[in-house]
Write a protein that holds these residues in place. Sequence first.
Motif, mmCIF file in Angstrom:
data_model
loop_
_atom_site.group_PDB
_atom_site.id
_atom_site.type_symbol
_atom_site.label_atom_id
_atom_site.label_comp_id
_atom_site.label_asym_id
_atom_site.label_seq_id
_atom_site.Cartn_x
_atom_site.Cartn_y
_atom_site.Cartn_z
ATOM 1 N N UNK A 47 -12.931 26.108 34.711
ATOM 2 C CA UNK A 47 -13.545 27.351 35.203
ATOM 3 C C UNK A 47 -15.041 27.329 34.888
ATOM 4 N N UNK A 48 -15.377 26.945 33.661
ATOM 5 C CA UNK A 48 -16.785 26.890 33.256
ATOM 6 C C UNK A 48 -17.573 25.905 34.117
ATOM 7 N N UNK A 49 -16.963 24.798 34.484
ATOM 8 C CA UNK A 49 -17.611 23.812 35.352
ATOM 9 C C UNK A 49 -18.000 24.446 36.692
ATOM 10 N N UNK A 50 -17.063 25.146 37.311
ATOM 11 C CA UNK A 50 -17.350 25.780 38.599
ATOM 12 C C UNK A 50 -18.421 26.863 38.454
ATOM 13 N N UNK A 51 -18.389 27.563 37.345
ATOM 14 C CA UNK A 51 -19.367 28.630 37.127
ATOM 15 C C UNK A 51 -20.763 28.071 36.863
ATOM 16 N N UNK A 52 -20.873 27.124 35.957
ATOM 17 C CA UNK A 52 -22.199 26.663 35.543
ATOM 18 C C UNK A 52 -22.808 25.662 36.512
ATOM 19 N N UNK A 53 -22.010 24.767 37.042
ATOM 20 C CA UNK A 53 -22.569 23.726 37.912
ATOM 21 C C UNK A 53 -22.601 24.107 39.381
ATOM 22 N N UNK A 54 -21.812 25.120 39.749
ATOM 23 C CA UNK A 54 -21.736 25.475 41.167
ATOM 24 C C UNK A 54 -22.007 26.953 41.438
ATOM 25 N N UNK A 55 -22.277 27.734 40.397
ATOM 26 C CA UNK A 55 -22.646 29.137 40.575
ATOM 27 C C UNK A 55 -21.527 30.044 41.027
ATOM 28 N N UNK A 56 -20.304 29.647 40.796
ATOM 29 C CA UNK A 56 -19.163 30.450 41.230
ATOM 30 C C UNK A 56 -18.901 31.555 40.206
ATOM 31 N N UNK A 57 -18.477 32.693 40.687
ATOM 32 C CA UNK A 57 -18.105 33.787 39.794
ATOM 33 C C UNK A 57 -16.821 33.472 39.041
ATOM 34 N N UNK A 58 -16.612 34.174 37.934
ATOM 35 C CA UNK A 58 -15.460 33.883 37.078
ATOM 36 C C UNK A 58 -14.120 34.040 37.806
ATOM 37 N N UNK A 59 -13.926 35.137 38.487
ATOM 38 C CA UNK A 59 -12.644 35.376 39.163
ATOM 39 C C UNK A 59 -12.347 34.339 40.227
ATOM 40 N N UNK A 60 -13.362 33.987 40.998
ATOM 41 C CA UNK A 60 -13.175 32.979 42.034
ATOM 42 C C UNK A 60 -12.897 31.613 41.419
ATOM 43 N N UNK A 61 -13.660 31.248 40.392
ATOM 44 C CA UNK A 61 -13.447 29.960 39.725
ATOM 45 C C UNK A 61 -12.058 29.899 39.116
ATOM 46 N N UNK A 62 -11.647 30.970 38.487
ATOM 47 C CA UNK A 62 -10.328 31.023 37.872
ATOM 48 C C UNK A 62 -9.229 30.859 38.926
ATOM 49 N N UNK A 63 -9.396 31.489 40.068
ATOM 50 C CA UNK A 63 -8.401 31.397 41.142
ATOM 51 C C UNK A 63 -8.289 29.964 41.663
ATOM 52 N N UNK A 64 -9.422 29.308 41.873
ATOM 53 C CA UNK A 64 -9.416 27.928 42.376
ATOM 54 C C UNK A 64 -8.747 27.005 41.358
ATOM 55 N N UNK A 65 -9.126 27.138 40.097
ATOM 56 C CA UNK A 65 -8.554 26.277 39.052
ATOM 57 C C UNK A 65 -7.052 26.536 38.911
ATOM 58 N N UNK A 66 -6.657 27.789 38.857
ATOM 59 C CA UNK A 66 -5.238 28.119 38.701
ATOM 60 C C UNK A 66 -4.407 27.532 39.836
ATOM 61 N N UNK A 67 -4.877 27.692 41.044
ATOM 62 C CA UNK A 67 -4.123 27.190 42.192
ATOM 63 C C UNK A 67 -4.076 25.661 42.198
ATOM 64 N N UNK A 68 -5.203 25.029 41.892
ATOM 65 C CA UNK A 68 -5.267 23.567 41.885
ATOM 66 C C UNK A 68 -4.344 22.991 40.825
#
Length: 75
Positions: A47-68
């Motif tokens: 989640x932190x990777x998507x947030x810090x390196x790609x500017x994704x919000x926490x909820x969106x990053x969490x959803x992508x990681x959880x599903x993946x």
Amino acid sequence: MADQKAPGPTTYFPMIEKKYGRPVEEWMDVVRAAVAADPAAKHMELVALLKTEHGMGHGHANAVVAHTLAQARTA
């Protein structure tokens, strides 16, 4: 009302694609690549990777990681 499913991570996908301009599958590929590089990576690290390196919000990053990660467990 009783037959409605509880919202899950995939309910975020259309908004993720619109907001970040890339298909969800590409974001899932980012997560898969990170897991391939570090199989011990934890959910919140991804989640932190998507947030810090790609500017994704926490909820969106969490959803992508959880599903993946859920897909990887059932594969």
